[in-house]
Design a protein around this motif. Structure first.
Motif: not given
Ligand code: KG4
Ligand code: ZN
Length: 340
Positions: A42-45, A167-170, A180-181, A272-275
């Motif tokens: 679905y390209g997202g949760v 969100e911006a990266f995804d 994804y992601p 956080g995840g982006v870390a």
């Protein structure tokens, strides 16, 4: 003591057993069931699907965490569970499971804030970490700076006005066709491109405010890609990835520098995840070296959602006597108390 940490705020069901005591911070197990493959379609949760998948996984994951740790339920000193913020249906699965487990086995129950848990992951990787420090939480749902005055007190001092960095990266990952992601794949692709090739705006707001905004760069990148498609000109995906990543990292570094100068804090925690983003880690390492600030980061495997970070955060709530009971509810909000 052994703490059972439980996490189900988004698309990872996780349970972990962590041993915490004065001078001891040891992960005994950290089992994570990721739903990424399910949501990729679905390209997202998809929240409803996430809740159902948590229900299917939670008992098995908890049993696995106890077995892998070689610890029985009788030896668990507290059950810590993420109660907010996150997807409400997903959170409710973990909260109700933890509540029942704690009640049936007469184990103290602790409610944990998901953002604090991301920061607490750093305590597991950097054993001598102690507040006060500046925490930068960069994830799929959050991008914010906190002045952490003690292990459980977080004062938000700035952050994004709109989208989160993850969100911006995804979003860019999705439109340039990465699986994804997109965050992790974009991280790699950015090494192959020229970071000056694509003109994009900086996501840092001007002035002395610790404020970021990622909606502008997202739209600018989409316009660039749509424009190229309309003109039939080829797009170098690596150049877009490199330019986009560089502008986002520069903006975060600029505002981190400002937050460090304004607060005068001696330590920065990146969580956080982006870390897990290698460009961000390198850029903040060089900022902290320049400024003589100590940088504490969870190892990359502890940056994404996991139960061990929840257990670590729960330990500090335990020390303060902050226990929950069977009336514990989940909330999608960052600060449910402020909304009452
Ligand atoms: O903290 P997290 O696991 O979930 C939330 O609480 O939101 O963060 C997930 C986010 C996703 O947006 C994912 O793409 C991003 O972290 N992420 C990355 C990297 N690894 C994960 N973003 C950039 N570079 C990475 N290496
Ligand atoms: Zn998270």
């Amino acid at each position: 003591m052994y703490i059972l940490g439980m996490e189900s705020s988004c698309d990872e069901t996780s349970a972990a057993v962590v041993e915490m005591a004065d001078g001891v911070r040891r992960i005994r197990s950290n089992i994570i069931a990721s739903q990424i493959e399910t949501h990729r379609l679905y390209g997202g949760v998809v929240p409803e699907i996430a809740s159902r998948a948590h229900i299917e996984a939670v008992t098995r994951i908890t049993e696995e965490a106890l077995a892998a740790a070689g610890v029985s339920l009788r030896e668990i000193g507290a059950v810590a569970v993420t109660s907010h913020p996150g997807l409400i249906g997903a959170l409710l699965v973990g909260v109700n499971f933890a509540k029942s487990l704690a009640y049936a086995n007469r184990i103290p129950l602790i409610a944990v804030n998901h953002i604090h848990a991301h920061v607490a992951a750093a305590y597991l990787s950097v054993p001598d970490l102690k507040p006060p420090f500046l925490a930068l939480v960069v994830s799929g749902g959050h991008t914010a700076f906190y002045h952490v005055t003690d292990d459980t007190t977080y004062l938000e001092i700035g952050g994004t006005r709109d989208d989160a960095a993850g969100e911006a990266f995804d979003k860019l990952g999705r439109v340039i066709g990465l699986p994804y992601p997109g965050g992790a794949a974009l991280d790699q692709l950015a090494y192959e491109g020229d970071k000056t090739a694509v003109p994009l705006p900086t996501p840092a707001l001007s002035g002395d405010e610790i404020a970021l905004s990622f909606s502008g760069i997202k739209t600018a990148a989409l316009n660039y890609l749509n424009g190229a498609a309309q003109k039939g000109t080829p797009v170098n995906r690596a150049d877009v990835a490199a330019s986009y990543t560089a502008r986002i990292v520069e903006a975060i570094v600029k505002k981190t520098d400002l937050a460090l100068r304004q607060s005068g804090l001696p330590t920065l925690v990146l969580a956080g995840g982006v870390a897990a983003n290698s460009h961000l880690r390198t850029a903040l390492e060089s900022l902290c070296r320049r400024r003589g600030v100590h940088l504490a980061m969870p190892e990359r495997s502890l940056c994404g959602d996991n139960g061990a970070m929840v257990a670590a955060a729960g330990y500090f709530e335990y020390l303060k006597g902050n226990f929950a009971n069977t009336s514990l509810n989940a909330s999608a909000l960052d600060d449910p108390a402020a909304a009452v």
